[in-house]
Design an enzyme around this catalytic site. Structure first.
Site, PDB file in Angstrom:
ATOM      1  N   ARG A 260       0.839  -1.192   0.000  1.00 55.25           N
ATOM      2  CA  ARG A 260       0.000   0.000   0.000  1.00 55.25           C
ATOM      3  C   ARG A 260       0.875   1.244   0.000  1.00 55.25           C
ATOM      4  NH1 ARG A 260      -1.107   3.907   3.106  1.00 55.25           N
ATOM      5  NH2 ARG A 260       0.021   3.023   4.865  1.00 55.25           N
ATOM      6  N   VAL A 261       0.460   2.215  -0.792  1.00 54.64           N
ATOM      7  CA  VAL A 261       1.048   3.555  -0.749  1.00 54.64           C
ATOM      8  C   VAL A 261      -0.104   4.527  -0.535  1.00 54.64           C
ATOM      9  CG1 VAL A 261       3.122   3.080  -2.120  1.00 54.64           C
ATOM     10  CG2 VAL A 261       1.006   3.740  -3.268  1.00 54.64           C
ATOM     11  N   SER A 262       0.231   5.721  -0.032  1.00 56.25           N
ATOM     12  CA  SER A 262      -0.811   6.673   0.348  1.00 56.25           C
ATOM     13  C   SER A 262      -1.360   7.499  -0.801  1.00 56.25           C
ATOM     14  CB  SER A 262      -0.286   7.622   1.421  1.00 56.25           C
ATOM     15  OG  SER A 262       0.027   6.883   2.573  1.00 56.25           O
ATOM     16  N   SER A 263      -0.542   7.791  -1.782  1.00 53.89           N
ATOM     17  CA  SER A 263      -1.027   8.679  -2.839  1.00 53.89           C
ATOM     18  C   SER A 263      -0.779   8.090  -4.214  1.00 53.89           C
ATOM     19  CB  SER A 263      -0.374  10.058  -2.733  1.00 53.89           C
ATOM     20  OG  SER A 263       1.012   9.949  -2.921  1.00 53.89           O
TER      21      SER A 263
ATOM     22  N   GLN B 137       2.736   7.812  -5.817  1.00 51.65           N
ATOM     23  CA  GLN B 137       3.708   6.886  -5.260  1.00 51.65           C
ATOM     24  C   GLN B 137       3.584   5.541  -5.957  1.00 51.65           C
ATOM     25  OE1 GLN B 137       2.383   7.294  -1.145  1.00 51.65           O
ATOM     26  NE2 GLN B 137       4.314   8.310  -0.643  1.00 51.65           N
TER      27      GLN B 137
END
Length: 185
Positions: A8-11, A14
């Protein structure tokens, strides 16, 4: 007994490629990835799919625990759900393995630190916003207003309607309404 990976990445700008490579190296047969904030489990469909799909004896692997959750409550709920199903949780970059007592202990400690880090970030953000407001350079989200609200109000006071003002100033009617609303008590 399968080994699944979760990245998982936040944005959206990314990339999960490094996480996926680490998870493949850790023996993950299937990897679910998403670009969502970790501050909540809401809307994280890939995580939910993985948790629903995992069975007794399976293992879910993440690179770091903050990829899974950023709050103690969310982390505890995820771990509890996995434990009830007999699914182990491991991290490739941290000594976390919920199939061992030491791994469970370390997981709980890291969860505390992840939540602390999130709270610190939020405090720093709020301090920055307060400082910007005090300096007069922050009026909320979005870019600074580019519509001359005084001109809009002047035309409206002269009896011109919102559509006519918008046409004359080459702006949207919504911008006219916003400018007039800002002037209202």
């Amino acid at each position: 007994m399968a080994v699944y990976g979760y990245a998982r990445v936040s944005s959206t700008d990314q990339d999960v490629a490094l996480q996926e490579a680490a998870l493949r190296s850790a023996g993950c047969e299937i990897i679910r990835a998403e670009k969502k904030s970790g501050t909540s489990t809401e809307g994280r469909t890939e995580l939910q799919t993985l948790m629903d799909f995992a069975r007794n004896g399976d293992t879910i692997v993440v690179t770091r625990i903050d990829r899974l959750a950023r709050s103690i409550a969310d982390l505890a709920a995820i771990v509890r759900t996995l434990e009830q199903k007999g699914v182990a949780l491991r991290a490739t970059e941290q000594p976390i393995d919920t199939s061992t007592a030491a791994g469970r202990c370390f997981l709980q400690m890291l969860g505390v630190f992840a939540e602390f880090e999130t709270n610190l970030r939020r405090e720093r953000q709020l301090e920055g916003i307060a400082k910007a407001k005090a300096a007069g350079v922050y009026e909320g989200k979005g870019r600074p207003a580019t519509i001359p609200a005084d001109k809009v109000r002047e035309l409206a006071a002269a009896g011109m309607g919102p559509s006519a003002i918008a046409r004359q100033m080459r702006i949207s009617r919504m911008s006219v309404h916003r400018a007039l609303k800002a002037d209202a008590p």
